[in-house]
Design a protein around this motif. Structure first.
Motif: not given
Length: 77
Positions: A15-19, A21-23, A28-31, A68-74
């Protein structure tokens, strides 16, 4: 820490990590990957309610991996 407590802890971390990423602005593909992670997190809660802890843990672990994959990319890890 019991298995159930560990899963609950992992849900809270998700829940903490999704917030986080949402910020950030993501393509669109990563969404789609983020949506899959959210779906797995929801599945975790379902299986936790059913006391199927092994499946619940598998779901939350997979949700974290996707996120985590999305977080690493960004660069937020």
């Amino acid at each position: 820490m019991s298995d159930e407590e560990r899963i609950v802890s992992d849900i809270e971390l998700f829940s903490k990590n999704i917030k986080e990423v949402e910020s950030i602005k993501i393509p669109e593909e990563e969404k789609k990957v983020v949506d899959m992670a959210k779906d797995y997190a929801k599945d975790t809660e379902y299986y936790l309610e059913k006391k199927d802890l092994m499946t619940a843990f598998g779901c939350i672990a997979y949700a974290h991996g996707l996120l985590d994959a999305i977080r690493l990319i960004h660069g937020v890890i």
